[in-house]
Design an enzyme around this catalytic site. Structure first.
Site, mmCIF file in Angstrom:
data_model
loop_
_atom_site.group_PDB
_atom_site.id
_atom_site.type_symbol
_atom_site.label_atom_id
_atom_site.label_comp_id
_atom_site.label_asym_id
_atom_site.label_seq_id
_atom_site.Cartn_x
_atom_site.Cartn_y
_atom_site.Cartn_z
ATOM 1 N N GLY A 76 9.594 -2.064 4.651
ATOM 2 C CA GLY A 76 10.858 -2.695 5.023
ATOM 3 C C GLY A 76 10.566 -3.999 5.745
ATOM 4 O O GLY A 76 10.089 -4.953 5.143
ATOM 5 N N CYS B 14 -10.874 6.913 4.703
ATOM 6 C CA CYS B 14 -11.128 8.299 4.323
ATOM 7 C C CYS B 14 -10.651 9.208 5.445
ATOM 8 O O CYS B 14 -10.319 8.737 6.520
ATOM 9 C CB CYS B 14 -12.582 8.555 3.981
ATOM 10 S SG CYS B 14 -13.663 8.695 5.374
HETATM 11 P P1 NAD Z 1 8.325 -1.350 1.165
HETATM 12 O O1 NAD Z 1 9.540 -1.807 1.882
HETATM 13 O O2 NAD Z 1 7.149 -2.224 1.063
HETATM 14 O O3 NAD Z 1 8.724 -0.872 -0.292
HETATM 15 C C1 NAD Z 1 9.871 -0.123 -0.576
HETATM 16 C C2 NAD Z 1 10.190 -0.326 -2.051
HETATM 17 O O4 NAD Z 1 11.310 0.464 -2.424
HETATM 18 C C3 NAD Z 1 10.544 -1.766 -2.384
HETATM 19 O O5 NAD Z 1 9.699 -2.211 -3.400
HETATM 20 C C4 NAD Z 1 11.996 -1.694 -2.797
HETATM 21 O O6 NAD Z 1 12.320 -2.656 -3.784
HETATM 22 C C5 NAD Z 1 12.109 -0.292 -3.323
HETATM 23 N N1 NAD Z 1 13.465 0.254 -3.268
HETATM 24 C C6 NAD Z 1 14.321 0.243 -2.225
HETATM 25 N N2 NAD Z 1 15.450 0.883 -2.529
HETATM 26 C C7 NAD Z 1 15.307 1.322 -3.804
HETATM 27 C C8 NAD Z 1 16.131 2.077 -4.667
HETATM 28 N N3 NAD Z 1 17.324 2.518 -4.271
HETATM 29 N N4 NAD Z 1 15.663 2.357 -5.897
HETATM 30 C C9 NAD Z 1 14.442 1.926 -6.323
HETATM 31 N N5 NAD Z 1 13.631 1.191 -5.541
HETATM 32 C C10 NAD Z 1 14.059 0.914 -4.285
HETATM 33 O O7 NAD Z 1 7.945 0.023 1.903
HETATM 34 P P2 NAD Z 1 6.620 0.896 1.785
HETATM 35 O O8 NAD Z 1 5.612 0.390 2.738
HETATM 36 O O9 NAD Z 1 6.215 1.091 0.383
HETATM 37 O O10 NAD Z 1 7.153 2.270 2.390
HETATM 38 C C11 NAD Z 1 8.170 2.983 1.701
HETATM 39 C C12 NAD Z 1 8.727 4.112 2.533
HETATM 40 O O11 NAD Z 1 7.806 5.171 2.628
HETATM 41 C C13 NAD Z 1 9.064 3.703 3.954
HETATM 42 O O12 NAD Z 1 10.225 4.372 4.383
HETATM 43 C C14 NAD Z 1 7.899 4.157 4.711
HETATM 44 O O13 NAD Z 1 8.162 4.359 6.064
HETATM 45 C C15 NAD Z 1 7.560 5.444 3.987
HETATM 46 N N6 NAD Z 1 6.158 5.736 4.090
HETATM 47 C C16 NAD Z 1 5.722 6.962 4.268
HETATM 48 C C17 NAD Z 1 4.368 7.185 4.398
HETATM 49 C C18 NAD Z 1 3.827 8.466 4.583
HETATM 50 O O14 NAD Z 1 3.368 8.796 5.604
HETATM 51 N N7 NAD Z 1 3.785 9.188 3.557
HETATM 52 C C19 NAD Z 1 3.472 6.201 4.344
HETATM 53 C C20 NAD Z 1 3.947 4.981 4.115
HETATM 54 C C21 NAD Z 1 5.271 4.738 3.980
#
Ligand code: NAD
Length: 578
Positions: free
Chosen positions: A66, A424
């Site tokens: 975000g 890792c």
């Molecule tokens: P980012 O903002 O870089 O990417 C999010 C993507 O989702 C963007 O490319 C956007 O265009 C797309 N998107 C948004 N709304 C959409 C929709 N309705 N349909 C299709 N595509 C849509 O974020 P990121 O770094 O990739 O992280 C994504 C999410 O995952 C965040 O909420 C983040 O906090 C969470 N996350 C979780 C973990 C984890 O521990 N597993 C790790 C990283 C990120």
């Protein structure tokens, strides 16, 4: 010693700083421009976070997740660079939400940089108040590794995603995803790791993404194989590949809610369904259905209230889509973006939590042993230095088959972004000398630096998602055994003890991953410059840091953690008294 406040007139909307343009990522090589390697490491990691190859929107200071930023404004970025260049070996720079706010004389073994990002007092700890302050230039969203200068590109999350899916394969299938179709959405900084993590586990991935440029980027960097805007085409190819047991991934250019409804209309049920859109932030992360990215960006500018409403409505459809697939037999889990929490809060939908989060489902047993994602970057910029560290992993942990498989796959398939780096999962388990896995590794690397086998110092850091560093009731601490999901004393203690242990950078953030008010988490860096001091720091920090994971989970009553504490002789006073 004070630092002048950056002027309020400059903000992230201003043209990017000339200094940033000159750097274009971290400076590499063996010459330092700071007073020492510990400060140099902080500067290189800051610039690495903002490397156009690494960050999602570096010209807006956005690194990933975000609006996760590395500095509050371009003026603040320049002030931080200047401070780091001048910082002596016995002073500590204080950074508050992406702004250098002060510098104090401390001592040589103290951290060089202390960072606090996005933190608000409980009652005010919400997006609404945060956005008010952000609009006035008074706070910054630091996400997790964005504001703590520890982001290393998509690889950072790749191994975590790989490990999670491997565990899913072990628990639900025959130990592999071969022949299985994983459906997800979001190909951003972190989510972009999903297609590659699925194919590394021999499966097939179909990922919806509204922003075509993001799909292109994942294809260019080898994380995703193909793209299409035609759902039927994506499904046909995915089914074909799954039937043949081939690895395959495709980015589908469409909104996630429409995508899942499209699957349901076609009567298609995947083996697994999850999601990594930036649902934690309905205004600046998630895209409502019915708009192109450009149209939605315009709507956000002109009418944020309508944007927010429509974004949440789309999210509800998105969750309904996941629930429907789960009902029909797909394995569903939330991948840490708080989409369940958002829908529950906005629409009073308790059933949004009918599918589990990935931590209780697949990660917690590892956290109990202090095991979590641990990463390092070669400050030289020389990929050979990372290959040398890969060899160290093979030499030190020959019995860890999964880890060795990861190192082989990483060497073969991962293109470095910015500073060469590796990630890792290592934990607390101690050897006969009482050294933890992480400490053994760090000490070996420090020796390599001292001997010149590695060209320049290596900085070791980690994700904020780690065993003992985060309180996040909808993610890392979801469904804790003793109900302490929201107790945030643990991350605070983690930061304090890592300061006491002398880590080089220590940070405390609010809201990473799941949004403001939903989590508190910390990070640290240790610079391995080959010195005896670095060895002492590494020995201490790589005991206290993973050790926090063991005591946090032992305190919550997890048997695995209590066993780990017994085996490694961790002092747990209340238990020791029993
Ligand atoms: P980012 O903002 O870089 O990417 C999010 C993507 O989702 C963007 O490319 C956007 O265009 C797309 N998107 C948004 N709304 C959409 C929709 N309705 N349909 C299709 N595509 C849509 O974020 P990121 O770094 O990739 O992280 C994504 C999410 O995952 C965040 O909420 C983040 O906090 C969470 N996350 C979780 C973990 C984890 O521990 N597993 C790790 C990283 C990120």
């Amino acid at each position: 010693m004070g630092t002048e406040h950056a002027s309020e007139s400059l903000s992230v909307e201003d043209d990017p700083s000339e200094i940033w343009r000159e750097y274009q990522g971290a400076r590499t090589g063996t010459e330092v421009e700071c007073e020492g390697w510990r400060q140099e490491a902080a500067l290189r990691m800051l610039n690495n976070n903002l490397d156009p190859e690494v960050a999602e929107k570096p010209e807006e200071l956005v690194v990933y997740g975000g609006t996760g930023r590395a500095a509050r404004s371009w003026d603040d970025y320049e002030a931080i660079v200047k401070e780091l260049r001048e910082l002596p070996d016995d002073e500590t720079l204080l950074v508050q939400s992406g702004r250098a706010v002060g510098r104090f004389q401390t001592h040589e073994r103290a951290p060089r940089v202390l960072i606090a990002n996005s933190n608000l007092v409980g009652k005010w700890d919400n997006w609404e108040h945060f956005h008010e302050l952000e609009a006035e230039g008074k706070i910054m969203y630091g996400q997790m590794t964005a504001g703590s200068w520890a982001y290393i590109g998509t690889q950072g999350i790749l191994q975590g995603t790989y490990e999670t899916l491997a565990e899913l394969g072990r628990q639900e299938f025959d130990g592999t995803l071969s022949g299985k179709i994983v459906v997800t959405a979001g190909l951003g900084g972190m989510g972009g790791a999903q297609p590659l993590a699925v194919t590394m586990n021999d499966g097939v991935c179909i990922a919806a993404e509204v922003d075509e440029k993001r799909i292109d980027r994942r294809i260019e960097t080898g994380y995703c194989m193909e793209k299409t805007a035609d759902l039927d085409e994506a499904l046909d190819r995915a089914k074909e590949a799954a039937e043949a047991g081939e690895r395959y991934s495709v980015g589908v250019h469409m909104n996630a809610a429409d995508f899942l409804e499209g699957l349901a209309e076609r009567g298609f049920v995947p083996d697994v369904v999850t999601d990594q859109t930036s649902a934690h932030d309905e205004l600046e992360g998630y895209y409502p259905s019915g708009y192109t990215v450009e149209e939605a960006d315009e709507l956000r500018e002109e009418d944020p209230e309508t944007y927010r409403e429509e974004s949440l409505e789309t999210m509800e459809r998105h969750v309904d889509g996941i629930l429907a697939l789960q009902e029909q037999g797909a394995i569903a889990f939330e991948y840490g973006n708080n989409i369940r929490g958002q829908v529950k809060q906005a629409f009073d939908r308790e059933d949004a939590f009918d599918f589990p989060g990935f931590v209780p489902a697949y990660i917690r047993p590892m956290f109990c042993r202090g095991k979590g994602p641990f990463r390092w970057a070669a400050l030289s910029g020389n990929p050979e230095d990372i290959h040398r560290t890969d060899e160290a992993i093979r030499e030190l942990f020959p019995e860890k088959e999964g880890l060795l498989r990861w190192i082989d796959l990483a060497q073969e398939r991962i293109e470095f972004q910015g500073l060469p780096s590796r990630v890792c999962w290592l934990g607390f388990d101690t050897d006969e000398d009482g050294l933890t896995e992480r400490a053994r590794f760090a000490l070996r690397i420090n020796e390599f630096v001292a001997e010149g086998q590695i060209e320049a110092p290596v900085v070791v850091t980690r994700d904020h998602l780690d065993a003992g560093s985060v309180a996040s009731p909808n993610r890392e601490t979801e469904a804790m055994k003793d109900g302490t999901d929201a107790v945030a004393d643990w991350p605070i203690l983690n930061a304090l003890v890592n300061c006491a242990a002398g880590a080089d950078i220590v940070s405390v953030h609010d809201g990473g991953g799941v949004g403001i008010g939903n989590s508190l988490h910390t990070n640290n860096h240790v610079v391995l410059d080959g010195s005896e001091q670095a060895a002492e720091t590494a020995r201490r920090v790589f005991t206290t840091d993973p050790g926090m994971g063991v005591i946090r989970h032992a305190d919550a009553g997890y048997e695995e953690a209590l066993d780990a504490a017994d085996e490694s002789g961790v002092a747990i006073p209340t238990r020791d008294r029993q």
